[in-house]
Design a protein around this motif. Sequence first.
Motif, PDB file in Angstrom:
ATOM      1  N   ILE A  47      13.608 -11.014  16.276  1.00  0.00           N
ATOM      2  CA  ILE A  47      12.958 -11.507  15.067  1.00  0.00           C
ATOM      3  C   ILE A  47      11.883 -10.550  14.570  1.00  0.00           C
ATOM      4  N   LYS A  48      11.792  -9.407  15.199  1.00  0.00           N
ATOM      5  CA  LYS A  48      10.805  -8.429  14.769  1.00  0.00           C
ATOM      6  C   LYS A  48      11.093  -8.014  13.324  1.00  0.00           C
ATOM      7  N   LYS A  49      10.082  -7.748  12.585  1.00  0.00           N
ATOM      8  CA  LYS A  49      10.298  -7.338  11.197  1.00  0.00           C
ATOM      9  C   LYS A  49      10.727  -5.874  11.148  1.00  0.00           C
ATOM     10  N   HIS A  91      -0.816   7.006  25.484  1.00  0.00           N
ATOM     11  CA  HIS A  91       0.108   6.175  26.242  1.00  0.00           C
ATOM     12  C   HIS A  91       0.799   5.171  25.323  1.00  0.00           C
ATOM     13  N   VAL A  92       1.821   4.512  25.882  1.00  0.00           N
ATOM     14  CA  VAL A  92       2.517   3.444  25.157  1.00  0.00           C
ATOM     15  C   VAL A  92       2.462   2.188  26.027  1.00  0.00           C
ATOM     16  N   ILE A  93       2.118   1.065  25.411  1.00  0.00           N
ATOM     17  CA  ILE A  93       2.230  -0.230  26.102  1.00  0.00           C
ATOM     18  C   ILE A  93       3.452  -0.925  25.504  1.00  0.00           C
ATOM     19  N   LYS A  94       4.353  -1.374  26.365  1.00  0.00           N
ATOM     20  CA  LYS A  94       5.535  -2.100  25.897  1.00  0.00           C
ATOM     21  C   LYS A  94       5.486  -3.514  26.464  1.00  0.00           C
ATOM     22  N   LEU A  95       5.528  -4.492  25.582  1.00  0.00           N
ATOM     23  CA  LEU A  95       5.357  -5.894  25.989  1.00  0.00           C
ATOM     24  C   LEU A  95       6.571  -6.707  25.560  1.00  0.00           C
ATOM     25  N   THR A 140       7.716   1.265  15.904  1.00  0.00           N
ATOM     26  CA  THR A 140       8.638   0.247  15.366  1.00  0.00           C
ATOM     27  C   THR A 140      10.104   0.682  15.366  1.00  0.00           C
ATOM     28  N   GLU A 141      10.419   1.728  16.114  1.00  0.00           N
ATOM     29  CA  GLU A 141      11.802   2.229  16.074  1.00  0.00           C
ATOM     30  C   GLU A 141      12.724   1.518  17.054  1.00  0.00           C
ATOM     31  N   GLY A 142      12.221   0.547  17.768  1.00  0.00           N
ATOM     32  CA  GLY A 142      12.983   0.002  18.899  1.00  0.00           C
ATOM     33  C   GLY A 142      14.144  -0.872  18.480  1.00  0.00           C
ATOM     34  N   GLY A 143      14.973  -1.173  19.458  1.00  0.00           N
ATOM     35  CA  GLY A 143      16.138  -1.999  19.188  1.00  0.00           C
ATOM     36  C   GLY A 143      16.061  -3.351  19.870  1.00  0.00           C
ATOM     37  N   SER A 144      14.891  -3.727  20.355  1.00  0.00           N
ATOM     38  CA  SER A 144      14.774  -4.998  21.076  1.00  0.00           C
ATOM     39  C   SER A 144      13.583  -5.774  20.525  1.00  0.00           C
ATOM     40  N   PRO A 145      13.391  -7.013  20.966  1.00  0.00           N
ATOM     41  CA  PRO A 145      12.232  -7.765  20.466  1.00  0.00           C
ATOM     42  C   PRO A 145      10.920  -7.366  21.133  1.00  0.00           C
ATOM     43  N   PHE A 202       2.811   8.648  26.256  1.00  0.00           N
ATOM     44  CA  PHE A 202       3.446   8.848  24.946  1.00  0.00           C
ATOM     45  C   PHE A 202       4.007  10.264  24.914  1.00  0.00           C
ATOM     46  N   TYR A 203       5.287  10.381  24.573  1.00  0.00           N
ATOM     47  CA  TYR A 203       5.922  11.699  24.491  1.00  0.00           C
ATOM     48  C   TYR A 203       6.083  12.084  23.024  1.00  0.00           C
ATOM     49  N   PRO A 204       5.427  13.160  22.581  1.00  0.00           N
ATOM     50  CA  PRO A 204       5.688  13.610  21.205  1.00  0.00           C
ATOM     51  C   PRO A 204       7.184  13.905  21.113  1.00  0.00           C
ATOM     52  N   ASN A 205       7.840  13.488  20.062  1.00  0.00           N
ATOM     53  CA  ASN A 205       9.304  13.621  20.064  1.00  0.00           C
ATOM     54  C   ASN A 205       9.892  13.444  18.684  1.00  0.00           C
ATOM     55  N   GLU A 206      11.167  13.821  18.572  1.00  0.00           N
ATOM     56  CA  GLU A 206      12.013  13.239  17.534  1.00  0.00           C
ATOM     57  C   GLU A 206      13.262  12.716  18.234  1.00  0.00           C
ATOM     58  N   ARG A 228      18.170   6.439  19.778  1.00  0.00           N
ATOM     59  CA  ARG A 228      16.705   6.302  19.735  1.00  0.00           C
ATOM     60  C   ARG A 228      16.096   6.270  21.131  1.00  0.00           C
ATOM     61  N   ASN A 229      16.944   6.209  22.141  1.00  0.00           N
ATOM     62  CA  ASN A 229      16.448   6.244  23.519  1.00  0.00           C
ATOM     63  C   ASN A 229      16.558   7.633  24.131  1.00  0.00           C
ATOM     64  N   ILE A 230      17.033   8.598  23.338  1.00  0.00           N
ATOM     65  CA  ILE A 230      17.110   9.993  23.797  1.00  0.00           C
ATOM     66  C   ILE A 230      16.114  10.778  22.945  1.00  0.00           C
TER      67      ILE A 230
HETATM   68  N1  LIG Z   1       6.833   6.809  25.749  1.00  0.00           N
HETATM   69  C1  LIG Z   1       7.138   6.967  24.469  1.00  0.00           C
HETATM   70  N2  LIG Z   1       6.746   8.044  23.797  1.00  0.00           N
HETATM   71  C2  LIG Z   1       7.059   8.203  22.490  1.00  0.00           C
HETATM   72  N3  LIG Z   1       7.753   7.315  21.767  1.00  0.00           N
HETATM   73  C3  LIG Z   1       8.173   6.199  22.390  1.00  0.00           C
HETATM   74  C4  LIG Z   1       7.901   5.969  23.763  1.00  0.00           C
HETATM   75  N4  LIG Z   1       8.431   4.793  24.112  1.00  0.00           N
HETATM   76  C5  LIG Z   1       9.025   4.312  23.002  1.00  0.00           C
HETATM   77  N5  LIG Z   1       8.879   5.153  21.969  1.00  0.00           N
HETATM   78  C6  LIG Z   1       9.380   4.951  20.600  1.00  0.00           C
HETATM   79  O1  LIG Z   1       9.483   3.571  20.365  1.00  0.00           O
HETATM   80  C7  LIG Z   1      10.862   3.188  20.197  1.00  0.00           C
HETATM   81  C8  LIG Z   1      11.121   1.861  20.875  1.00  0.00           C
HETATM   82  O2  LIG Z   1      10.884   1.965  22.249  1.00  0.00           O
HETATM   83  P1  LIG Z   1      11.922   1.389  23.298  1.00  0.00           P
HETATM   84  O3  LIG Z   1      11.272   1.427  24.640  1.00  0.00           O
HETATM   85  O4  LIG Z   1      13.207   2.098  23.147  1.00  0.00           O
HETATM   86  O5  LIG Z   1      12.033  -0.125  22.814  1.00  0.00           O
HETATM   87  P2  LIG Z   1      13.260  -1.091  22.521  1.00  0.00           P
HETATM   88  O6  LIG Z   1      13.533  -1.783  23.820  1.00  0.00           O
HETATM   89  O7  LIG Z   1      12.752  -2.006  21.480  1.00  0.00           O
HETATM   90  O8  LIG Z   1      14.423  -0.267  22.058  1.00  0.00           O
HETATM   91  C9  LIG Z   1      11.668   4.341  20.786  1.00  0.00           C
HETATM   92  O9  LIG Z   1      12.949   4.431  20.211  1.00  0.00           O
HETATM   93  C10 LIG Z   1      10.784   5.525  20.456  1.00  0.00           C
HETATM   94  O10 LIG Z   1      10.951   5.920  19.102  1.00  0.00           O
END
Ligand SMILES: Nc1ncnc2c1ncn2[C@@H]1O[C@H](COP(=O)(O)OP(=O)(O)O)[C@@H](O)[C@H]1O
Length: 444
Positions: A389-391, A80-84, A61-66, A140-144, A260-262
């Motif tokens: 409109i994401k919560k 893995h991550v699914i982005k829709l 839920t850290e994203g900046g888009s819908p 999925f990348y473990p990260n901060e 949040r994209n780095i």
């Molecule tokens: N492949 C990934 N591995 C780990 N975390 C991810 C990955 N993709 C996204 N995230 C986490 O989800 C957040 C939102 O993803 P992102 O693709 O940046 O969406 P948005 O377009 O909403 O900003 C990222 O800021 C990050 O915290």
Amino acid sequence: MLSPNDTAVTDSPVVADSAVIDDSAVIDDITAHAEAMSRREEELLAKLVGELGAEVVGELTEGGSPARLLKVTLPDGSPHVIKLLVDLPGAVDGHDLGSFRLKIRQIDKVRDENPDLRYFYTDKTHEFHGEDWAAYTMPFYPNEDVAACLRADEPQVELFYDRLGAALRLLVTHGYRKDRVAGGRGTIADVHADRLDRRFWLLAKYLPEAMTGPDRIVVNGRSCRHPQQLARLIMARPELTAGIDPTWLYYPVHGDLNTRNILVTPPGAGLRDTEEGFRIIDPRGTLDLWDISYDVAKVLFSLSVWDGGLRKGFEITQPPDAAGSTFDLRFRGQPYPGYVTAAHRFLGFLTEHPEFAQLSREDPGWRDRLLLGHAFHLLAEAACRLSDIKKRTDEQSESEISPLELAAGHYLYGVLFLEDAVAQLEATGHIDPQTHLGLLPAAS
Ligand SMILES: Nc1ncnc2c1ncn2[C@@H]1O[C@H](COP(=O)(O)OP(=O)(O)O)[C@@H](O)[C@H]1O
Ligand SMILES: [Mg+2]
């Protein structure tokens, strides 16, 4: 709606006793829409999870888009991550389906054309396209996130700049520097001013009339011109920005370089077992040559208002004895001290960054353009919050921060920064960083 004496009745955290935004009607509207969207997203996500034979782990839920992001485990056990993204009629450009499909193309392009970036740039493992939606998957990348160390109790500003410096070095060396074309006069007007002008209807539709209607409003004691008028002024008077337009546009390696994209990955997850690495994710969705100052302005924007604002929310009040379009604005609680320190050091960091400095040497307007771009990013984000409109979750109370509060906070900071940037350009042709960044939210 805006009377300072109103005590609004709502359970939204936006409205305190002296608050300015009564968002209940708008929120009902947005919530109804969100529920319908959310059902459709759930159906599509379930379908994709089924097709991949995956198990759902949870939502990101850290994203900046819908877009919606699910963490899953594939049948081979890999996370893995699914982005829709489901198309949202009326979504602002950058948050629309066309940009999302281009994002996927941009990831392919960058990875194919820059093999050295593959260990640091997001991978893409599957893509799916429907008539009004698209999705992709990546490991999925473990990260901060790169700014996490600034939010620690003891903020680690040096570590932040070490990490950011290393990520920027990779992006410049294996990305931006790969191609360039002469930038033209009018780039700022085209990219920033025209976009604000086009998006303004959305701001005028949802934000209080007292913020978006008058020719001038007062923000934190400063009288500010209407931002759409300033955008049009920049378009009508190209000489104002002619000296600071980009000399070069560079290879489009990103375009949405917020913190949040780095992603900082632990040792072993990247190229080397012994060193932490990076994953740069979520490019904007552009295949055109691009202004690097636009990208680094997104880092400043993350530190100044965006990331702290999304995590904490904004407190917007009207002084009881002031006129109707006078607003006082701050974060709820305190800004992160590490962000404030890092924001003030940002231009100095870029000046000293060897790879960035190599590019900016031929680009005398980069600092002014970065600061002007930062102001426009704030206003652009205000429209994105309304389109998104994401919560969202308040980190302290677990309650939601209203998109309207987030939009209004970004809008008012944007109005303030844009007024100052344009006034300084009119007066001297430059923007003095010290006085300009003096407008940043500060600890009180
Ligand atoms: N492949 C990934 N591995 C780990 N975390 C991810 C990955 N993709 C996204 N995230 C986490 O989800 C957040 C939102 O993803 P992102 O693709 O940046 O969406 P948005 O377009 O909403 O900003 C990222 O800021 C990050 O915290
Ligand atoms: Mg993102």
